[in-house]
Design a protein around this motif. Structure first.
Motif, PDB file in Angstrom:
ATOM      1  N   PRO A  62      48.748 -21.954  11.978  1.00  0.00           N
ATOM      2  CA  PRO A  62      48.049 -21.692  13.689  1.00  0.00           C
ATOM      3  C   PRO A  62      46.887 -21.094  13.425  1.00  0.00           C
ATOM      4  O   PRO A  62      46.657 -20.240  12.635  1.00  0.00           O
ATOM      5  CB  PRO A  62      49.307 -21.245  14.545  1.00  0.00           C
ATOM      6  CG  PRO A  62      50.434 -21.223  13.641  1.00  0.00           C
ATOM      7  CD  PRO A  62      50.057 -21.422  12.012  1.00  0.00           C
ATOM      8  N   GLU A  63      45.782 -21.521  14.341  1.00  0.00           N
ATOM      9  CA  GLU A  63      44.507 -21.109  14.318  1.00  0.00           C
ATOM     10  C   GLU A  63      44.523 -19.802  14.910  1.00  0.00           C
ATOM     11  O   GLU A  63      45.362 -19.397  15.822  1.00  0.00           O
ATOM     12  CB  GLU A  63      43.414 -21.828  14.814  1.00  0.00           C
ATOM     13  CG  GLU A  63      42.046 -21.597  15.275  1.00  0.00           C
ATOM     14  CD  GLU A  63      41.150 -22.382  15.521  1.00  0.00           C
ATOM     15  OE1 GLU A  63      40.616 -21.987  16.750  1.00  0.00           O
ATOM     16  OE2 GLU A  63      40.897 -23.539  15.179  1.00  0.00           O
ATOM     17  N   ILE A  64      43.641 -18.847  14.417  1.00  0.00           N
ATOM     18  CA  ILE A  64      43.888 -17.367  14.872  1.00  0.00           C
ATOM     19  C   ILE A  64      42.236 -17.388  15.679  1.00  0.00           C
ATOM     20  O   ILE A  64      41.266 -17.640  15.010  1.00  0.00           O
ATOM     21  CB  ILE A  64      43.794 -16.328  13.779  1.00  0.00           C
ATOM     22  CG1 ILE A  64      45.160 -16.571  13.073  1.00  0.00           C
ATOM     23  CG2 ILE A  64      43.558 -15.029  14.461  1.00  0.00           C
ATOM     24  CD1 ILE A  64      45.123 -15.634  12.018  1.00  0.00           C
ATOM     25  N   LEU A  65      42.122 -16.768  16.895  1.00  0.00           N
ATOM     26  CA  LEU A  65      40.983 -16.511  17.454  1.00  0.00           C
ATOM     27  C   LEU A  65      40.746 -15.076  17.652  1.00  0.00           C
ATOM     28  O   LEU A  65      41.646 -14.432  18.273  1.00  0.00           O
ATOM     29  CB  LEU A  65      41.059 -17.026  19.152  1.00  0.00           C
ATOM     30  CG  LEU A  65      39.697 -16.745  20.036  1.00  0.00           C
ATOM     31  CD1 LEU A  65      38.469 -17.201  19.317  1.00  0.00           C
ATOM     32  CD2 LEU A  65      40.043 -17.272  21.391  1.00  0.00           C
ATOM     33  N   HIS A  66      39.823 -14.414  16.956  1.00  0.00           N
ATOM     34  CA  HIS A  66      39.343 -13.022  17.092  1.00  0.00           C
ATOM     35  C   HIS A  66      38.064 -12.867  17.688  1.00  0.00           C
ATOM     36  O   HIS A  66      37.149 -13.459  17.293  1.00  0.00           O
ATOM     37  CB  HIS A  66      39.444 -12.398  15.665  1.00  0.00           C
ATOM     38  CG  HIS A  66      39.275 -11.062  15.614  1.00  0.00           C
ATOM     39  ND1 HIS A  66      40.410 -10.328  15.833  1.00  0.00           N
ATOM     40  CD2 HIS A  66      38.357 -10.151  15.484  1.00  0.00           C
ATOM     41  CE1 HIS A  66      39.969  -9.102  15.929  1.00  0.00           C
ATOM     42  NE2 HIS A  66      38.559  -8.829  15.485  1.00  0.00           N
ATOM     43  N   LYS A  67      38.094 -12.200  18.648  1.00  0.00           N
ATOM     44  CA  LYS A  67      36.728 -11.988  19.540  1.00  0.00           C
ATOM     45  C   LYS A  67      36.052 -10.670  19.233  1.00  0.00           C
ATOM     46  O   LYS A  67      36.828  -9.540  19.396  1.00  0.00           O
ATOM     47  CB  LYS A  67      37.185 -12.001  21.175  1.00  0.00           C
ATOM     48  CG  LYS A  67      37.620 -13.150  21.666  1.00  0.00           C
ATOM     49  CD  LYS A  67      37.987 -13.066  23.234  1.00  0.00           C
ATOM     50  CE  LYS A  67      38.476 -14.628  23.631  1.00  0.00           C
ATOM     51  NZ  LYS A  67      37.143 -15.275  23.846  1.00  0.00           N
ATOM     52  N   PHE A  68      35.085 -10.739  18.702  1.00  0.00           N
ATOM     53  CA  PHE A  68      34.105  -9.456  18.691  1.00  0.00           C
ATOM     54  C   PHE A  68      33.454  -9.285  19.853  1.00  0.00           C
ATOM     55  O   PHE A  68      33.506 -10.118  20.733  1.00  0.00           O
ATOM     56  CB  PHE A  68      33.140  -9.623  17.407  1.00  0.00           C
ATOM     57  CG  PHE A  68      33.837  -9.745  16.008  1.00  0.00           C
ATOM     58  CD1 PHE A  68      34.419  -8.641  15.328  1.00  0.00           C
ATOM     59  CD2 PHE A  68      34.136 -11.108  15.494  1.00  0.00           C
ATOM     60  CE1 PHE A  68      34.754  -8.971  14.144  1.00  0.00           C
ATOM     61  CE2 PHE A  68      34.999 -10.985  14.007  1.00  0.00           C
ATOM     62  CZ  PHE A  68      35.389  -9.943  13.600  1.00  0.00           C
ATOM     63  N   SER A  69      32.568  -8.037  19.781  1.00  0.00           N
ATOM     64  CA  SER A  69      31.773  -7.968  21.141  1.00  0.00           C
ATOM     65  C   SER A  69      30.757  -8.947  21.187  1.00  0.00           C
ATOM     66  O   SER A  69      30.470  -9.053  22.288  1.00  0.00           O
ATOM     67  CB  SER A  69      31.225  -6.530  20.743  1.00  0.00           C
ATOM     68  OG  SER A  69      30.471  -6.311  19.509  1.00  0.00           O
ATOM     69  N   HIS A  70      30.260  -9.538  20.104  1.00  0.00           N
ATOM     70  CA  HIS A  70      29.011 -10.259  20.388  1.00  0.00           C
ATOM     71  C   HIS A  70      29.440 -12.103  19.829  1.00  0.00           C
ATOM     72  O   HIS A  70      28.564 -12.830  19.964  1.00  0.00           O
ATOM     73  CB  HIS A  70      27.968  -9.932  19.608  1.00  0.00           C
ATOM     74  CG  HIS A  70      28.242  -9.651  18.118  1.00  0.00           C
ATOM     75  ND1 HIS A  70      29.289  -8.601  17.497  1.00  0.00           N
ATOM     76  CD2 HIS A  70      27.750 -10.045  17.067  1.00  0.00           C
ATOM     77  CE1 HIS A  70      29.231  -8.515  16.372  1.00  0.00           C
ATOM     78  NE2 HIS A  70      28.339  -9.561  15.890  1.00  0.00           N
ATOM     79  N   TYR A  71      30.559 -12.210  19.377  1.00  0.00           N
ATOM     80  CA  TYR A  71      30.867 -13.582  19.153  1.00  0.00           C
ATOM     81  C   TYR A  71      32.506 -13.585  19.029  1.00  0.00           C
ATOM     82  O   TYR A  71      33.090 -12.782  18.548  1.00  0.00           O
ATOM     83  CB  TYR A  71      29.827 -13.955  17.965  1.00  0.00           C
ATOM     84  CG  TYR A  71      30.428 -13.764  16.362  1.00  0.00           C
ATOM     85  CD1 TYR A  71      31.439 -14.557  15.928  1.00  0.00           C
ATOM     86  CD2 TYR A  71      30.172 -12.492  15.921  1.00  0.00           C
ATOM     87  CE1 TYR A  71      31.778 -14.186  14.595  1.00  0.00           C
ATOM     88  CE2 TYR A  71      30.517 -12.161  14.637  1.00  0.00           C
ATOM     89  CZ  TYR A  71      31.309 -12.853  13.884  1.00  0.00           C
ATOM     90  OH  TYR A  71      31.776 -12.712  12.686  1.00  0.00           O
ATOM     91  N   ASP A  72      32.870 -15.042  18.882  1.00  0.00           N
ATOM     92  CA  ASP A  72      34.066 -15.473  18.676  1.00  0.00           C
ATOM     93  C   ASP A  72      34.372 -16.088  17.217  1.00  0.00           C
ATOM     94  O   ASP A  72      33.336 -16.708  16.917  1.00  0.00           O
ATOM     95  CB  ASP A  72      34.447 -16.426  19.601  1.00  0.00           C
ATOM     96  CG  ASP A  72      34.656 -16.039  21.036  1.00  0.00           C
ATOM     97  OD1 ASP A  72      34.716 -14.685  21.511  1.00  0.00           O
ATOM     98  OD2 ASP A  72      34.717 -16.726  22.041  1.00  0.00           O
TER      99      ASP A  72
END
Length: 357
Positions: A285-295
């Motif tokens: 399964p795909e993982i979405l990780h959010k940084f402060s300035h991009y996904d």
């Protein structure tokens, strides 16, 4: 009608709030040890108090002094920082500790300019250390203080802009008293964190309401102005999972950049040109990780070929450091891996461990 007030009256109101309601029992308070104060200030950058406390306590247990930190290996430092995020803070903390050891004879500098010369210490952090550790009348301007000042004085514009930031610094310098500076600075941070909150501020509990322009003008929800919106960038990568007898291959990332110095999985940018090279791999399964300035969109792939075969197909596969890879047993507790791991890697390793049990 809002009544104007003097700098002295403003400071008196804030200091009175500190004595009545300010926080005084946090783990880094009731000390003038600059090392402990510095550590807390760095950890509290962009991180809430309740999140910081357990990390702060574990960090001090491992590194009770600045010299202990300076003499530690970077992997040890990043291991204890894992999960706290913004890892450049940890790398700069370690660099600064070594500078204090080597250039300041192990003694924390008291001078504002010398404090700011240390990696990761900006103007506001230097001011906090000077005020809390050395009783100096130094101003601060963290996110909480910016919000209080922007509302009280109806400062127009987003404070990421230089002109707005300079205006806020000028206000902070002018309002900061020469006496009880530490209590004043703590109260300003507490007001922003507990009362003048970003959303749902408790204006009726604020000692500054009678003079607050945002409150009087019914602009509390508008101020401070938000950062102008723009399209949020995104990046897509494959994480390559190589397993060998319940061991997994991890690689160390370069010392700078995202997750610098931490251990992760071999990584390939996910483009149309490389998709065919991984068509036979099993996708997790795909993982979405959010940084402060991009996904960051991460697709973990369970590889069915050797690392050498993959490197032949994708010679520019890895952004990791050369010769910085190792196999780690999935049967061992993750806490015993004395290396820094990004949160998505930790979570993925936990999932893989469960499948093997």
């Amino acid at each position: 009608m809002t009544r104007a007030w003097s700098e002295v009256e403003f400071a008196q109101k804030v200091i009175a709030y500190y004595h009545q309601s300010g926080r005084k029992d946090l783990p880094w308070q009731n000390t003038q040890d600059p090392y402990r104060i510095w550590l807390s200030e760095i950890m509290l950058q962009q991180t809430q108090v309740k999140t910081v406390i357990p990390y702060y306590q574990k960090f001090l247990q491992a590194f009770p002094s600045v010299l202990d930190l300076a003499n530690a290996e970077q992997d040890q430092v990043l291991h204890l920082w894992s999960g706290l995020g913004y890892y450049s803070r940890a790398r700069n903390l370690h660099k600064a500790a070594k500078m204090i050891r080597d250039e300041f004879a192990g003694q924390f500098p008291e001078n504002q300019a010398e404090l700011e010369s240390l990696p990761g210490i900006g103007r506001s952090t230097a001011g906090a250390i000077a005020a809390f550790a050395f009783n100096k009348p130094s101003a601060i301007l963290d996110g909480n203080v910016k919000r209080v000042l922007a509302r009280c004085f109806a400062i127009e514009g987003w404070y990421g802009q230089t002109t707005v930031l300079n205006q806020l610094w000028e206000l902070s310098e002018k309002l900061t008293p020469n006496q009880e500076t530490a209590g004043y600075n703590q109260a300003m941070m507490d007001l922003g964190a507990l009362v003048c909150k970003r959303s749902k501020p408790l204006c009726q509990e604020c000692p500054l309401t009678a003079h607050c322009l945002a409150f009087q003008q019914d602009r509390v929800s508008e101020l401070p102005h938000k950062k102008p919106k723009k399209a949020r960038p995104a990046k897509s990568v494959y994480w390559l999972i190589y397993l060998d007898k319940q061991r997994i291959l991890l690689q160390k990332r370069p010392p700078s950049g995202i997750w610098g110095g931490l251990w992760s999985l071999p990584e390939v940018e996910r483009t149309e040109a490389v998709k065919q090279n991984y068509s036979s791999a099993r996708r997790l399964p795909e993982i979405l990780h959010k940084f402060s300035h991009y996904d960051l969109h991460i697709t973990p792939l369970l590889m069915n070929k050797t690392i050498e075969k993959t490197m032949q197909q994708e010679p520019n596969m890895s952004i990791m450091e050369a010769d910085s890879s190792d196999w780690y047993s999935l049967t061992e507790p993750l806490e015993e891996l004395a290396i820094g791991l990004p949160t998505p890697v930790t979570n993925l390793l936990k999932q893989l461990k469960q499948t093997l049990e």
